[in-house]
Design a protein around this motif. Sequence first.
Motif, PDB file in Angstrom:
ATOM      1  N   TYR A 112       0.800  -1.214   0.000  1.00  0.00           N
ATOM      2  CA  TYR A 112       0.000   0.000   0.000  1.00  0.00           C
ATOM      3  C   TYR A 112       0.838   1.272   0.000  1.00  0.00           C
ATOM      4  O   TYR A 112       1.959   1.309   0.516  1.00  0.00           O
TER       5      TYR A 112
ATOM      6  N   ALA B 183       5.126   0.657  -1.472  1.00  0.00           N
ATOM      7  CA  ALA B 183       4.391  -0.012  -2.548  1.00  0.00           C
ATOM      8  C   ALA B 183       5.136   0.179  -3.864  1.00  0.00           C
ATOM      9  O   ALA B 183       5.602   1.282  -4.170  1.00  0.00           O
TER      10      ALA B 183
ATOM     11  N   GLY C 285      -3.490   0.227  -3.088  1.00  0.00           N
ATOM     12  CA  GLY C 285      -2.624  -0.941  -3.046  1.00  0.00           C
ATOM     13  C   GLY C 285      -2.375  -1.526  -4.419  1.00  0.00           C
ATOM     14  O   GLY C 285      -3.202  -1.396  -5.333  1.00  0.00           O
TER      15      GLY C 285
END
Length: 455
Positions: A294, A396, A448
């Motif tokens: 994320y 991420a 995400g």
Amino acid sequence: MGLLLLVTTSFLLTVASSLRDVPRSSCSSKDKVDELHHLNSSGIHFTLHHPRSPCSPAPFPSLSFSAILSHDDARVRSLAARLRNTTLAPSRSSLILHPDAASIPLSSGTSVGVGNYVTRVGLGTPVKSYVMVVDTGSSLSWLQCSPCRVSCHSQVGAVFDPAASATYRSVSCSAPECHGLLSATLNPSSCSVANVCIYQASYGDTSFSVGYLGKDSLSLGSTRALADFVYGCGQDNEGLFGKSAGLIGLARNELSLLSQLGPRLGHSFSYCLPTMVSTGYLSIGSYNPAQFSYTPMVSSSLDDTLYFVRLTGVTVGGKNLPVRASAYTGTPTIIDSGTVITRLPPDVYTALSNAIVAALKRYKRAPAYSILDTCFRGTVKASAVPAVNMVFEGGATLKLAPRNVMINVDDATTTCLAFAPSGRVAIIGNRQQQTFNVVYDVAKSRIGFAAGGCS
């Protein structure tokens, strides 16, 4: 226009032994099944099709790649103007839905969104199915409605007839949904002589829809998902909408489909944008949180309906680009399903271009192609393309495959880097998102990524 994502169509390629397109000539019987979508305890699940796939229920008309890039550039300029709170030249000075109804001035087209991935929704009573584009950069959903007082483009299937739906209701000019149109479309509402709210949705490539605001039953298969779905009933719909019936908006606005379904299903959605030889998905509701890495959604006073993120680095062949950290932070960054080509801050783009040129030094350079200026002669083999990763705040990472990095143009006589520079706004486009699982968890303010969502 942004999943079925910008009315500026994308040109997404599939990697075989090289970066050349390998579209199928026909669909399998499984692919031809009308996968309307379904509703269960996990939420709503739609099947997404690339518009140029032979399995697409509403294929877009053929456009040259240079035209696609031109429309893409118009969308980016529109987004940049939107963030500056300025206007572009209006596409038309006025439109008349009916001589006795209302004359509506169109503003500049600074609201963005419309796209190129398509799915189906069920609407009305009795329920009928309509092919729609879906866009994360748009808020208001709309579809073409008879009697099409000004213009309706050709679409797959019959145009929606509100008079034939037992559950259709018009929205009055005094209703809160009518007052909410300014924030949803960036265009003011108007009012007919019959006290029916009139919307106008305009897009960066000069496409637009104008019509009446209404409510009706939104259905998923045999299940009624939303009894009072608010949407636009388009009477003048012009531009690059292909053969779709209209558009579904997923931006962060109270009139978007996400917000209307949120109280029942939760404020999150995920998707995988497919290639031309596969199908993807759009899901609204719960998801598997362990699957994703994320990055926080970044709050921005520039526009509270778009999805902002913070890009912190780009690596090529495992090495960070030689740019200062401040090169990433000086430009607002949006993740947008409707923009095709990712735009990077100028210094970051120059460093990426130099690294790609060094890695592909055995290929002869080719002249720039439209907005793409890092190009090579012939087809670049996938095995020659270095690993490119895009790293976001929180760690991420989009680990891009060769098809996410390079793109063929001119019938594969030229291959170009599928990125472009922009000092106005950085955008993570759909070319780089293709085949990844991407989740927008609005409730937890995070986005995400996960690899392997669809091939």
